[in-house]
Design a protein around this motif. Sequence first.
Motif, PDB file in Angstrom:
ATOM      1  N   SER A  13       0.816  -1.224   0.000  1.00 27.74           N
ATOM      2  CA  SER A  13       0.000   0.000   0.000  1.00 27.74           C
ATOM      3  C   SER A  13       0.848   1.273   0.000  1.00 27.74           C
ATOM      4  N   TYR A  14       1.915   1.279  -0.790  1.00 27.24           N
ATOM      5  CA  TYR A  14       2.778   2.451  -0.974  1.00 27.24           C
ATOM      6  C   TYR A  14       3.542   2.858   0.293  1.00 27.24           C
ATOM      7  N   ARG A  15       3.538   2.035   1.336  1.00 29.28           N
ATOM      8  CA  ARG A  15       4.171   2.479   2.580  1.00 29.28           C
ATOM      9  C   ARG A  15       5.666   2.778   2.423  1.00 29.28           C
ATOM     10  N   PRO A  16       6.465   1.967   1.715  1.00 27.02           N
ATOM     11  CA  PRO A  16       7.885   2.330   1.549  1.00 27.02           C
ATOM     12  C   PRO A  16       8.071   3.667   0.824  1.00 27.02           C
ATOM     13  N   GLN A  17       7.264   3.910  -0.214  1.00 27.27           N
ATOM     14  CA  GLN A  17       7.378   5.178  -0.943  1.00 27.27           C
ATOM     15  C   GLN A  17       6.941   6.361  -0.085  1.00 27.27           C
ATOM     16  N   ILE A  18       5.880   6.172   0.710  1.00 22.79           N
ATOM     17  CA  ILE A  18       5.424   7.230   1.616  1.00 22.79           C
ATOM     18  C   ILE A  18       6.512   7.550   2.636  1.00 22.79           C
ATOM     19  N   PHE A  19       7.151   6.508   3.160  1.00 18.74           N
ATOM     20  CA  PHE A  19       8.221   6.707   4.138  1.00 18.74           C
ATOM     21  C   PHE A  19       9.378   7.499   3.517  1.00 18.74           C
ATOM     22  N   GLU A  20       9.719   7.194   2.285  1.00 20.16           N
ATOM     23  CA  GLU A  20      10.806   7.904   1.608  1.00 20.16           C
ATOM     24  C   GLU A  20      10.463   9.380   1.413  1.00 20.16           C
ATOM     25  N   ARG A  21       9.230   9.669   0.989  1.00 18.80           N
ATOM     26  CA  ARG A  21       8.818  11.066   0.809  1.00 18.80           C
ATOM     27  C   ARG A  21       8.764  11.784   2.154  1.00 18.80           C
ATOM     28  N   ALA A  22       8.378  11.083   3.206  1.00 16.29           N
ATOM     29  CA  ALA A  22       8.336  11.701   4.533  1.00 16.29           C
ATOM     30  C   ALA A  22       9.723  12.147   4.963  1.00 16.29           C
ATOM     31  N   TRP A  23      10.741  11.328   4.695  1.00 13.85           N
ATOM     32  CA  TRP A  23      12.103  11.711   5.068  1.00 13.85           C
ATOM     33  C   TRP A  23      12.586  12.924   4.265  1.00 13.85           C
ATOM     34  N   GLU A  24      12.101  13.080   3.048  1.00 17.18           N
ATOM     35  CA  GLU A  24      12.448  14.283   2.283  1.00 17.18           C
ATOM     36  C   GLU A  24      11.896  15.531   2.970  1.00 17.18           C
ATOM     37  N   LEU A  25      10.675  15.448   3.487  1.00 12.91           N
ATOM     38  CA  LEU A  25      10.086  16.578   4.219  1.00 12.91           C
ATOM     39  C   LEU A  25      10.834  16.841   5.520  1.00 12.91           C
ATOM     40  N   ILE A  26      11.250  15.776   6.202  1.00 12.13           N
ATOM     41  CA  ILE A  26      11.996  15.939   7.454  1.00 12.13           C
ATOM     42  C   ILE A  26      13.338  16.620   7.187  1.00 12.13           C
ATOM     43  N   ARG A  27      14.024  16.189   6.142  1.00  7.98           N
ATOM     44  CA  ARG A  27      15.325  16.789   5.825  1.00  7.98           C
ATOM     45  C   ARG A  27      15.190  18.257   5.417  1.00  7.98           C
ATOM     46  N   ALA A  28      14.036  18.634   4.896  1.00  9.63           N
ATOM     47  CA  ALA A  28      13.833  20.033   4.498  1.00  9.63           C
ATOM     48  C   ALA A  28      13.708  20.950   5.714  1.00  9.63           C
ATOM     49  N   HIS A  29      13.180  20.450   6.838  1.00  5.81           N
ATOM     50  CA  HIS A  29      13.023  21.244   8.066  1.00  5.81           C
ATOM     51  C   HIS A  29      13.385  20.369   9.267  1.00  5.81           C
ATOM     52  N   PRO A  30      14.660  20.023   9.424  1.00  7.06           N
ATOM     53  CA  PRO A  30      15.026  19.007  10.429  1.00  7.06           C
ATOM     54  C   PRO A  30      14.910  19.464  11.874  1.00  7.06           C
ATOM     55  N   TRP A  31      15.087  20.761  12.159  1.00  8.86           N
ATOM     56  CA  TRP A  31      15.181  21.196  13.546  1.00  8.86           C
ATOM     57  C   TRP A  31      13.850  21.680  14.118  1.00  8.86           C
ATOM     58  N   HIS A  32      13.114  22.452  13.366  1.00  6.57           N
ATOM     59  CA  HIS A  32      11.877  23.003  13.923  1.00  6.57           C
ATOM     60  C   HIS A  32      10.617  22.470  13.260  1.00  6.57           C
ATOM     61  N   GLY A  33      10.751  21.713  12.169  1.00  9.17           N
ATOM     62  CA  GLY A  33       9.592  21.142  11.515  1.00  9.17           C
ATOM     63  C   GLY A  33       8.718  22.196  10.846  1.00  9.17           C
ATOM     64  N   LEU A  34       7.580  21.756  10.360  1.00 18.16           N
ATOM     65  CA  LEU A  34       6.646  22.669   9.706  1.00 18.16           C
ATOM     66  C   LEU A  34       5.820  23.460  10.703  1.00 18.16           C
ATOM     67  N   GLY A  35       5.703  22.970  11.937  1.00 12.70           N
ATOM     68  CA  GLY A  35       4.891  23.640  12.939  1.00 12.70           C
ATOM     69  C   GLY A  35       3.589  22.903  13.185  1.00 12.70           C
ATOM     70  N   MET A  36       3.146  22.924  14.424  1.00 14.76           N
ATOM     71  CA  MET A  36       1.922  22.217  14.811  1.00 14.76           C
ATOM     72  C   MET A  36       0.724  22.742  14.019  1.00 14.76           C
ATOM     73  N   GLY A  37      -0.055  21.817  13.498  1.00 16.36           N
ATOM     74  CA  GLY A  37      -1.240  22.179  12.730  1.00 16.36           C
ATOM     75  C   GLY A  37      -0.991  22.438  11.264  1.00 16.36           C
ATOM     76  N   SER A  38       0.252  22.336  10.813  1.00 14.87           N
ATOM     77  CA  SER A  38       0.565  22.604   9.406  1.00 14.87           C
ATOM     78  C   SER A  38      -0.050  21.547   8.499  1.00 14.87           C
ATOM     79  N   HIS A  39      -0.268  21.945   7.259  1.00 17.50           N
ATOM     80  CA  HIS A  39      -0.739  21.030   6.233  1.00 17.50           C
ATOM     81  C   HIS A  39       0.427  20.684   5.311  1.00 17.50           C
ATOM     82  N   TYR A  40       0.486  19.442   4.896  1.00 12.01           N
ATOM     83  CA  TYR A  40       1.479  19.036   3.899  1.00 12.01           C
ATOM     84  C   TYR A  40       0.897  17.877   3.095  1.00 12.01           C
ATOM     85  N   GLU A  41       1.518  17.593   1.972  1.00 13.98           N
ATOM     86  CA  GLU A  41       1.060  16.513   1.108  1.00 13.98           C
ATOM     87  C   GLU A  41       2.222  15.594   0.769  1.00 13.98           C
TER      88      GLU A  41
END
Length: 418
Positions: A281-309
């Motif tokens: 069910s695409y879980r490995p690909q989802i995990f890979e894309r999630a790490w791309e988002l984490i690497r983009a904002h590793p220290w403070h994240g997007l912020g509580m309540g943020s939307h992402y795709e």
Amino acid sequence: MKEPNVEATREHPFRLQSGLPKWGYAWLLLGMWWLLVGLAAAPVGDKVWNPGKPYHDSLLVLFIAPALFWVWKRRGAFRERVVGSADAWLLMLFLAWSALSSAWANYGHFGDNLFVAVYVLLFVVTWAAVVAGNSQWFQQLLFWGGVGLALSALGAVAMFPWRTLHTMMWQEQGRVVAFGALDNPNLAGFAYGAAIVWLAQTTVRGRWQHVIQVLALVMLSIFVVMTYSRATWLAILAAQACMLITARHGHVKLRALAILGLAALAIGLGGWHYVEQRGMSYRPQIFERAWELIRAHPWHGLGMGSHYEIRVDDQIWTHSHNAFTHNAIMLGIPAAVLWVVMWLIVGWRGWLFRHVATGRCLLALWVFATVAFQFDAPELMQKPSVEWLMGWLPLAISMGLAWRVRDSQQHHQNEVDA
């Protein structure tokens, strides 16, 4: 290692009777029960994961009002235990950072997020106080909560073929759903699966309660099988396998063995082919894309309540289907590590207290949630939801057991000094 002493003391400072009138603690316990059962019984909102305004409004009256009154009236006792609890400090630090992260979030408001953080803290310390003050009440609360969810599961299965609100897609797939916040097969599977896990560890007295317990477990199991939620199946099997290995009571091992035996039968009769057919069910690909988002904002994240795709081919998801990566995306790696530390403390405490019913319940829920969190139910920082059952309830039980041991030791020391 020596097992912690959790024997009840003759005068316990956290008994509800000492802080609330009789009608007050009955009111609070009703609110705590409704917080569990109302997920499946409250009117549904415009989204499948939103149980609707009536549910949250009812909790303001049934849970928040008596809980705030109790915490304020016994604020000295609560303050003493929170200040002396390492995991309480970790929780407050995590919640404070979550609320602060609203400052750079791309969606949401600081006031709403602060309310959620306070809500989580109130939930954890209130339920921890019930565990610390009267474990039998807590066991009964879980028992009747499981029974209430079993009744809702019975109604959901009976009415499923004729429902049309949010169920047309699931009817086409043959995946049963419940009501309210559980009008989704995966979320419903997690909630009812958690109820199976805690109900299987709950100690009851009397023939009729045993009969009710067995019937509730059967109904919940039928419902969970009909959701075709593979993550829930795996999480239940992992929790029951853990109980079969670690539990010291024959009836607990027997229930775990029965559930595992039925699961093996279901797998042998075709369940494995269904799991294999649906694949990853695409879980490995989802995990890979999630790490791309984490690497983009590793220290403070997007912020509580943020939307992402997260996009994979023509598929789009609004979360990472994993609680650990979702926390890192929203709050940054340091906050995610902080939450993992809290979670590991919960698991360790469940292991230490596995010789008592509440500890067994904690350990089983922790194993169930740890597995389930790898596949879905990632959003912990919101109003009461399915995630509360799997994330904040184990933390509350863990903290309550620690408070109970500390209070027992202090009471014993006072008796020695006297």
